[in-house]
Design a protein around this motif. Sequence first.
Motif, short mmCIF file in Angstrom:
data_model
loop_
_atom_site.label_atom_id
_atom_site.label_comp_id
_atom_site.label_asym_id
_atom_site.label_seq_id
_atom_site.Cartn_x
_atom_site.Cartn_y
_atom_site.Cartn_z
N PRO A 54 1.09 -1.20 0.19
CA PRO A 54 -0.05 0.02 -0.42
C PRO A 54 0.95 1.34 0.05
O PRO A 54 2.10 1.51 0.15
CB PRO A 54 -0.68 0.13 1.40
N PRO A 55 0.57 2.36 -0.26
CA PRO A 55 1.23 3.53 -0.04
C PRO A 55 1.59 3.98 0.89
O PRO A 55 1.38 3.45 2.55
CB PRO A 55 0.49 4.98 -0.46
N LYS A 56 2.67 4.60 1.02
CA LYS A 56 3.34 4.76 2.45
C LYS A 56 3.60 3.66 3.79
O LYS A 56 3.66 3.90 4.76
CB LYS A 56 2.68 5.81 2.96
N THR A 57 3.77 2.07 3.04
CA THR A 57 4.26 1.76 3.55
C THR A 57 5.83 1.65 3.80
O THR A 57 6.12 0.78 4.21
CB THR A 57 3.11 0.33 3.93
N GLU A 58 6.45 2.03 2.75
CA GLU A 58 8.36 2.19 2.44
C GLU A 58 8.32 3.79 2.58
O GLU A 58 8.37 4.06 2.09
CB GLU A 58 7.96 1.90 0.98
N ASP A 66 7.07 7.11 1.44
CA ASP A 66 7.30 7.31 -0.61
C ASP A 66 5.45 6.52 -0.91
O ASP A 66 4.67 5.34 -0.33
CB ASP A 66 8.01 6.30 -1.11
N PHE A 67 4.84 7.41 -1.71
CA PHE A 67 3.32 7.75 -2.04
C PHE A 67 3.05 6.17 -3.00
O PHE A 67 1.69 6.33 -3.31
CB PHE A 67 3.03 8.56 -2.02
N PHE A 68 3.61 5.93 -3.31
CA PHE A 68 4.09 4.85 -5.13
C PHE A 68 3.25 3.53 -3.57
O PHE A 68 3.02 3.43 -2.75
CB PHE A 68 5.34 4.29 -5.50
N GLU A 69 1.90 3.13 -4.49
CA GLU A 69 1.45 1.76 -4.75
C GLU A 69 2.64 0.76 -5.12
O GLU A 69 2.91 0.90 -5.83
CB GLU A 69 -0.13 1.84 -4.25
N ALA A 70 2.42 -0.71 -4.62
CA ALA A 70 3.05 -1.79 -5.93
C ALA A 70 2.27 -2.82 -5.58
O ALA A 70 1.97 -3.03 -4.63
CB ALA A 70 4.41 -1.88 -5.54
N PHE A 71 2.84 -3.87 -7.55
CA PHE A 71 2.21 -5.30 -6.59
C PHE A 71 3.50 -6.31 -7.09
O PHE A 71 4.32 -6.22 -8.17
CB PHE A 71 1.38 -6.54 -6.83
N VAL A 121 12.54 -10.40 -9.88
CA VAL A 121 10.95 -10.01 -9.56
C VAL A 121 10.98 -8.58 -10.20
O VAL A 121 11.70 -8.01 -10.32
CB VAL A 121 11.34 -9.25 -8.10
N LEU A 122 9.59 -8.87 -10.54
CA LEU A 122 8.90 -7.61 -11.36
C LEU A 122 7.77 -6.81 -10.18
O LEU A 122 6.89 -7.46 -9.78
CB LEU A 122 7.29 -8.39 -12.34
N ARG A 123 8.05 -5.60 -10.22
CA ARG A 123 7.29 -4.64 -9.62
C ARG A 123 6.83 -3.87 -9.97
O ARG A 123 7.52 -2.68 -10.94
CB ARG A 123 8.97 -4.23 -8.34
N MET A 124 5.29 -3.96 -10.48
CA MET A 124 4.17 -3.14 -11.30
C MET A 124 3.78 -1.92 -9.78
O MET A 124 3.98 -2.21 -8.98
CB MET A 124 3.13 -3.52 -11.26
N ASN A 125 4.53 -0.25 -9.94
CA ASN A 125 4.08 0.53 -9.14
C ASN A 125 3.33 1.43 -9.71
O ASN A 125 2.87 1.17 -10.79
CB ASN A 125 5.80 1.29 -9.73
#
Length: 347
Positions: free
Chosen positions: A84-88, A104-109, A183-187
């Motif tokens: 989720p946003p703001k967890t990294e 950091d406000f991005f979210e990722a999978f 690893v593929l990280r989608m942002n």
Amino acid sequence: MSITVPTVDITAYVQDGTADERAAVAAAIDKACREVGFIQITGHGIPEELTDGLADAMDEFFALPLEQKKTYRTPPGINRGYTPPKTESLSLSLGVEAASRMNDFFEAFNVGDGSSDYPGLDLPERLYNENVWPDAAPGFEPKVTAYFSEAGRVARTMVEIFTDALGLPAGFFDSYTDHSLDVLRMNNYALPEGTDVKLDGDLTGMGEHTDYGIVTILWADQVKGLQVLGSDGSWNDVSPADGALLINLGDITGRWTNERWMSTLHRVKPPVIDGTIQRRRSAAFFHDGNWDALIETLPQTIDAEHPNLYPEPVTVDEHISRKLAGSRAGTANTSATREAARVLAAK
């Protein structure tokens, strides 16, 4: 002084070019790695329908309600699933954040190779995790899997080019990458409607960081936000040309080459237009090497004028774990002193 990210056509390595054609590509990659560390590649061979499919898959998942997306979240020690946003805070991977703020406000999978992808090898599941696929987005898994396979092919092609560019024997890196942590990280850089946020200079899409492994293959929107640190300490905007992929080096390659090729610091600043954040998407394929590979400086990169900057060997596991403990678990990495100094010197 601004920097220009060079463009290199790697068709000669994708379609069995002549020895001279391949040598020209390797020389161009060597020059780009020495001078910038970020490269645009064309001729990579990934069909447009696969990158379009990746974008569609990301749109399908990230459009889900936040609470539903959170059901696919995994603990910080597992590099899979939803973030989720703001967890990294990526800058903590270098230990340069003033406080342990996850901002950091991005979210990722994240998806990647699991231990089941390497039958017969006793690989640690804490690193080779099985994927968490979102059943609420049924088109996600097949489209992401198709792109993942092609991005892996491009990453291995880049390592082949690196081998030639460094003058190493063919297949030199095979024993370091035959069960690579990939690893593929989608942002997704966006904030949900109604989010109370101050659009000021402190708002961070993704903090200053270097990538961790060997090479990163980056697909991205042509929306501004990605910035690369130049040799003069300035931050420079970078966006891909039509059909191009961005390539950048990771820390492992920087160590191997004694910083003849350096992992390039980069960040994402929020694209703010008319007082709102413009949505931006990217997908980074990290080709990080075998977890148990011991990384030592290549002897041919050491001489009287270039002493060994990394006299202590490190395994890929040790290096990646320290970086992830910073970005995902909030524990500042105190071992990245060289990269941290570059961040602190930036303008």
